[in-house]
Design a protein around this motif. Structure first.
Motif: not given
Length: 274
Positions: A59-65, A110-112
């Protein structure tokens, strides 16, 4: 040894316990711990694969931010998701911590906005150095835990310095990554009580059950799946999530099943669930 603590409250586990897995390719170990000690590199590979499949990690990996997006700085080395792996923090717990760092923090950085290829290069190097140092800890070598603590600190500083150099060359600047002075722990603990009172409780965390199954061990056999914890001490449940439990009363009665220990305002959890 520097042990990381949670930065944010995790998510309660959902779903059913895993069904039996196919037998492992290698020989079945005598115990779960013995299996990790026999080949730490293979054990780490297994732990990392299982960590990536945990519901709260997925679920954390799927979060957009990323967690902390919008803050002035992003803290490196404070776990974003935690997983209960059993009583032997110097074995599965240490491997699990490293796997969570590799899987979750890698994705968050990577999301950052940092380029994935460079993030992989930096964190792959950190991971390799820590795993090499962990092998001595798992063998209970003299002063190995002190040496591993130094490796943790050194690799954190080296990674953050590498991210700073990478950021300096980027036109669009992502959040600055830093090593915090400390990680903030929101704290979680619940006392376990039985109905009727007085039962002796043992708990097996969801991840610990998955690990034993993946090693070809029967989770119901505490002698071989040696990740069960006694839950009769104060604040015995120190992690949220789904647990398998067994209860034995002095009059000969017993009970078993599963219980979800949730993040809520209650200080106790009653087993069996009402």
């Amino acid at each position: 040894m520097r042990r990381p603590i949670s930065r944010v409250v995790g998510l309660a586990l959902g779903g059913l316990m895993l069904p039996a897995l196919a037998a492992p390719a290698g020989p079945v170990p005598t115990t779960s711990t013995a299996g990790l000690l026999a080949d730490p590199a293979a054990g780490y590979g297994l732990v990392k694969r299982l960590v990536a499949g945990m519901p709260e990690v997925a679920e954390r990996l799927a979060a957009p931010e990323a967690v902390g997006t919008g803050s002035a700085e992003w803290n490196f080395g404070c776990p974003i998701v935690t997983v209960a792996s059993g009583p032997d923090a110097d074995h599965a717990g240490l491997l699990t911590d490293l796997a969570l760092m590799s899987v979750v923090e890698r994705a968050e950085i990577v999301k950052l906005g940092y380029p994935k290829a460079e993030v992989d290069r930096i964190l792959d190097g950190l991971e390799a150095k820590r795993l090499a140092a962990l092998k001595a800890v798992l063998r209970n070598a003299a002063d190995a835990d002190i040496a591993y603590g130094k490796v943790q600190r050194d690799t954190e500083k080296a990674a953050v310095a590498a991210f700073a150099r990478l950021r300096a060359g980027m036109k669009r600047k992502p959040m600055r990554i830093v090593v915090p002075e400390e990680c903030f722990d929101e704290g979680f603990s619940k006392s376990v009580v039985t109905e009727p009172p007085g039962g002796k409780v043992r708990l097996l965390a969801d991840f610990a059950e998955r690990l034993c199954r993946a090693q070809g061990l029967d989770p119901a056999d505490p002698a071989r799946c040696d990740r069960w914890t006694d839950a009769d001490a104060e604040a015995s449940a120190a992690h949220w999530g789904r647990y398998r439990f067994t209860i034995a009363w002095t009059d000969g009665r017993s009970a078993s099943g599963t219980v979800d220990i949730a993040v809520d305002g209650s200080e106790t959890v009653t087993i069996p669930p009402r």
